[in-house]
Design a protein around this motif. Structure first.
Motif, short mmCIF file in Angstrom:
data_model
loop_
_atom_site.label_atom_id
_atom_site.label_comp_id
_atom_site.label_asym_id
_atom_site.label_seq_id
_atom_site.Cartn_x
_atom_site.Cartn_y
_atom_site.Cartn_z
N GLU A 313 144.83 43.90 52.61
CA GLU A 313 146.00 44.27 52.63
C GLU A 313 146.59 45.13 53.45
OE1 GLU A 313 149.72 44.72 51.25
OE2 GLU A 313 148.29 43.23 49.95
N ALA A 314 145.66 45.64 54.37
CA ALA A 314 146.56 46.82 55.02
C ALA A 314 146.64 45.73 57.06
CB ALA A 314 144.85 47.39 55.57
N HIS A 315 145.32 44.66 56.81
CA HIS A 315 146.00 44.26 57.92
C HIS A 315 147.15 43.25 57.68
CE1 HIS A 315 142.08 44.55 60.76
NE2 HIS A 315 141.01 45.08 59.48
N GLN A 316 146.86 42.35 56.48
CA GLN A 316 148.21 41.53 56.26
C GLN A 316 149.22 42.26 56.36
OE1 GLN A 316 148.27 39.63 52.11
NE2 GLN A 316 149.96 39.43 53.21
N GLN A 317 149.58 43.74 56.43
CA GLN A 317 150.70 43.83 56.71
C GLN A 317 150.77 44.33 58.18
OE1 GLN A 317 153.12 45.49 54.31
NE2 GLN A 317 152.06 44.63 52.26
N LEU A 318 150.19 44.20 58.28
CA LEU A 318 150.28 44.65 60.20
C LEU A 318 150.99 43.30 60.63
CD1 LEU A 318 147.26 46.49 61.70
CD2 LEU A 318 149.04 47.56 61.27
N GLU A 319 150.71 42.72 59.77
CA GLU A 319 150.78 40.83 60.91
C GLU A 319 152.67 40.82 59.94
OE1 GLU A 319 149.65 38.50 62.39
OE2 GLU A 319 147.78 39.76 62.63
N GLY A 320 152.58 41.93 59.07
CA GLY A 320 153.59 41.40 58.54
C GLY A 320 154.55 42.32 59.29
N ALA A 321 154.30 43.08 60.03
CA ALA A 321 155.44 44.02 60.86
C ALA A 321 155.34 43.51 62.08
CB ALA A 321 154.87 45.68 61.42
N ARG A 322 154.27 42.18 63.05
CA ARG A 322 154.32 42.02 64.13
C ARG A 322 155.58 40.65 63.73
NH1 ARG A 322 148.50 42.47 63.74
NH2 ARG A 322 147.70 43.50 65.64
N ARG A 323 155.51 40.07 62.72
CA ARG A 323 156.43 39.34 62.35
C ARG A 323 157.92 39.57 62.61
NH1 ARG A 323 152.55 37.66 59.14
NH2 ARG A 323 153.20 38.48 56.48
N SER A 324 157.95 40.92 61.60
CA SER A 324 159.06 41.66 61.88
C SER A 324 160.03 42.14 63.12
CB SER A 324 159.18 42.65 61.30
OG SER A 324 158.48 42.90 59.95
#
Length: 350
Positions: A313-324
């Motif tokens: 979940e933490a890594h998925q959220q980091l990817e969400g930050a990058r996409r943003s």
């Protein structure tokens, strides 16, 4: 997103230290505007002094919110100094939230020493938090420049989200561990986005606001910050169960022993693994866990996949930050430093 090429990019500790050094004088000046008693409690909470007022060297927090505010301003094309007032306001709100959160959770230690309410009393700690809240709003309202009103509105929306998230966190305590009324991982994710993500999103968004960035850029920065907040909370939950108490400053298995509903446990209980059923039985008594039982619960949560699911979940959220951050015009060097910070949100140990 492919990180922009940056030669000799600074490390996360170097980036955080640079931003703390830029913010510290203005933050200290703001704290001194408080009532002396409140200023003393704020300095103690910030790690600047002992309970009897003696200065402490080298004891500072991580400063991720400060860094996000400054780096976001730089990414939007403004000098970091333009966002210092926003970084100060966010840090004041962060300390306010910690003072109140420690009281609500009954936490007696933070960063390897007593919490403010344990040293000064519950009433004084609440009042100091209120004073910090008010000071944060005034700090932004009094800021020079044409973006002050927008910045205050941005902070006000964050405060609304923050207290909503805290309310849900408290309501989780009265809900069962299993069954139709149990807390589901997606509900916890919503809570974490509001309780923790809102302030990190505010920091990043304020950097854009104070830099005069267009709304699309401000929104992208704020979304990235919210994703980072959920990642931060997920790792906080891991450390609350499996962290080294000599580093975290909290007793081993502290969250489990208080029966706090955290993402690793909820993710474990959501599986069909036999260990999840044994964990549900263990937690279902409603009695606080002793050291041995808490260790058993931690082992079951890990066996049922709660630990690995939380890291995912933490890594998925980091990817969400990058996409943003992808698709909006940002200064390459500052964007590179923001991206360099991202692994810190998952790899930190306290």
């Amino acid at each position: 997103m492919t990180p922009p090429p940056v030669t000799h990019r600074a490390t996360a500790p170097q980036i955080l230290a640079r931003c703390r050094d830029l913010v510290r004088p203005a933050l200290a000046e703001a704290v001194q505007r408080l009532h002396p008693w409140h200023a003393e409690m704020a300095a103690f909470s910030l790690g600047w002094s002992t309970a009897d007022g003696r200065p402490v060297t080298g004891a500072q927090g991580k400063g991720v919110r400060q860094a996000l505010a400054l780096l976001s301003a730089e990414a939007a094309g403004a000098p970091a100094k333009d966002a210092v007032v926003g970084a100060v306001a966010v840090e004041l709100i962060h300390v306010f939230s910690l003072l109140h959160d420690d009281i609500m959770d009954g936490d007696e230690t933070r960063r390897q020493r007593a919490t403010v309410w344990k040293v000064y009393g519950t009433g004084p700690a609440i009042l100091a938090g209120d004073a910090l809240f008010a000071l944060a709003v005034r700090t932004l309202a009094d800021a020079p420049g044409v973006h002050s009103a927008t910045a205050v509105r941005h902070l006000a929306g964050t405060l609304t989200d923050l207290v909503r998230g805290q309310a849900e966190d408290l309501r989780f305590e009265s809900r069962p561990w299993t069954g139709p009324e149990s807390v589901q991982p997606h509900e916890y994710r919503w809570m974490a986005e509001h309780k923790t993500g809102a302030l990190l999103g505010c920091a990043a968004g304020l950097g854009g606001v104070l830099a005069g960035a267009p709304a699309t850029t401000v929104d992208a920065l704020a979304r990235a910050g919210r994703h980072l907040g959920v990642a931060f909370q997920a790792v906080d939950d891991l450390l609350g169960i499996w962290g080294d108490p000599q580093v975290t400053g909290k007793p081993v298995h502290s969250d489990l022993r208080r029966l706090k509903k955290t993402y690793p446990v909820l993710a474990a209980l959501a599986t069909d693994h036999p260990a999840a059923r044994r964990l549900a039985t263990l937690l279902g008594t409603g009695n606080p866990l002793d050291r041995t039982t808490a260790r058993r619960a931690a082992d079951l949560a890990e066996e049922a996949g709660g630990r690995s699911a939380t890291l995912a979940e933490a890594h998925q959220q980091l990817e969400g930050a990058r996409r943003s951050l992808d698709g909006v015009p940002l200064a390459p060097a500052a964007l590179g430093e923001i991206l360099a910070l991202l692994p810190f949100f998952v790899d930190r140990t306290m």
